[in-house]
Design a protein around this motif. Sequence first.
Motif, short mmCIF file in Angstrom:
data_model
loop_
_atom_site.label_atom_id
_atom_site.label_comp_id
_atom_site.label_asym_id
_atom_site.label_seq_id
_atom_site.Cartn_x
_atom_site.Cartn_y
_atom_site.Cartn_z
N VAL A 81 0.85 -1.19 0.00
CA VAL A 81 0.00 0.00 0.00
C VAL A 81 0.88 1.24 0.00
O VAL A 81 1.78 1.38 0.84
N ASN A 82 0.64 2.14 -0.96
CA ASN A 82 1.45 3.35 -1.11
C ASN A 82 0.63 4.56 -0.69
O ASN A 82 -0.41 4.86 -1.27
N TYR A 83 1.10 5.22 0.35
CA TYR A 83 0.42 6.42 0.86
C TYR A 83 1.17 7.71 0.48
O TYR A 83 0.97 8.75 1.10
N ASN A 84 2.03 7.64 -0.52
CA ASN A 84 2.81 8.83 -0.89
C ASN A 84 1.92 9.96 -1.38
O ASN A 84 2.22 11.14 -1.15
N HIS A 85 0.83 9.60 -2.08
CA HIS A 85 -0.06 10.66 -2.59
C HIS A 85 -0.76 11.39 -1.46
O HIS A 85 -1.31 12.49 -1.68
N ILE A 86 -0.77 10.83 -0.28
CA ILE A 86 -1.36 11.51 0.88
C ILE A 86 -0.27 12.12 1.75
O ILE A 86 -0.40 13.25 2.23
N ILE A 87 0.80 11.39 1.93
CA ILE A 87 1.85 11.83 2.85
C ILE A 87 2.58 13.05 2.30
O ILE A 87 2.79 14.04 3.03
N ILE A 88 2.94 13.01 1.01
CA ILE A 88 3.74 14.10 0.45
C ILE A 88 3.00 15.44 0.51
O ILE A 88 3.55 16.44 0.99
N PRO A 89 1.73 15.54 0.02
CA PRO A 89 1.04 16.84 0.14
C PRO A 89 0.86 17.28 1.58
O PRO A 89 0.96 18.48 1.89
N VAL A 142 4.19 18.67 2.79
CA VAL A 142 4.44 19.97 2.16
C VAL A 142 3.59 21.05 2.81
O VAL A 142 4.06 22.16 3.09
N ALA A 143 2.30 20.75 3.05
CA ALA A 143 1.41 21.72 3.68
C ALA A 143 1.87 22.07 5.09
O ALA A 143 1.86 23.24 5.50
N ILE A 144 2.30 21.06 5.84
CA ILE A 144 2.77 21.31 7.21
C ILE A 144 4.03 22.17 7.20
O ILE A 144 4.17 23.12 7.98
N ILE A 145 4.96 21.85 6.28
CA ILE A 145 6.20 22.63 6.21
C ILE A 145 5.90 24.07 5.80
O ILE A 145 6.45 25.03 6.37
N THR A 146 5.02 24.24 4.80
CA THR A 146 4.66 25.60 4.36
C THR A 146 4.01 26.39 5.48
O THR A 146 4.33 27.57 5.71
#
Length: 364
Positions: free
Chosen positions: A249-257, A260-264
């Motif tokens: 199971v790949n959660y990159n499409h959820i984890i990456i955004p 990025v939002a948290i860092i921004t």
Amino acid sequence: MNMDKNKILQHCLLLGVFGSAVCTDGWKVSVVESLDALVSSCVVLPCTFSHPHENLPTSKLRGKWHVTSDRDQLIYYEDSTRVLENFRGRTKLLGKLGDGNCTLEMIEVKEHDSGPFCFRIEIARTPTDTSTPDKFSFVKNCVTLNMIHEPPKPSLAHKIPVEGYPFTITCSVTHTCPSHIPKLTWSRGSENEITEHHRKLQLGMWETQSILTFIPKEDDDHKDVTCTAEFNGQRTSEETMTLFVKRAVNYNHIIIPTVVAIITAGIFGGLCIFMMKKYKKRINELQSQDGTMWNRMSRISRRFRSNAPTPRHANQKSSNYVEENVSKPRFPSPKSQPKSYSYKQDMDNDDYMNTADGNIYGNI
């Protein structure tokens, strides 16, 4: 006289019973009654024994294996010339008789090697020692071999392989020849990915395991993995399984955004806090000085308000301006009249106008 004969007979019977008990006491053996043997391979007959004598070295003991029906039909003896020709060179003791170990190995097993086979022990005693017997055959505890013509197949144990995660396959095979352990090989994998274990299941039965560990990839899906067992005598068997790799199971499409939002948000929040602190610091610096900018601006503002006309004066000025516009006599345009004129001319014009008026009224 008859009574004496009867007493002597009773004493003989008692001595016979006592002597039989003495002869059997202390002579014991432990073997497997039935054991599988792979034809053309090898088999090991586990055996332990004890005797009524004190600890004796192996040099004082002689061990024999013979066919149960005839003690002279030897399948093993240290003097190979006395061994049956069919078994000559194919049998040997694996243990030491001094340790009570009478285990027998048989290689190149043939169809007629079914037995039963029994163990016999002989003790080399001194000429002066006549108190105990020096030999014993365990004919009531013999081993029968079950001939197997096809080698046992290995069994594979595993879970569902998942892409990118360590996956383990265990290949196991049972056998009856621990002196020549079956060799297990895989159709894939390196030496670093394979480990082996050997263990005893029960008396006369052993198990060999080979464990293959690797990380499945997408290309491994629907591929076969084979485990091959090679027994002594070049007898082989194998077992194959097909890999059905489960996609991770790949959660990159959820984890990456989300990251990025948290860092921004963190960066933006940090800048806001930094600007607020800097702004407050500047205000405090300005307020701590003599004659602050705010005081100066307040004084300048009060000066402008004191010099500015009040609304009442402005309304009055506007009213005077209206009155002046209403009451002020109208002058002719500079284009139609000369720039300079005399009061006399004005008077003449007035008389003229009056004359005209008089003439009108006179005509009436």
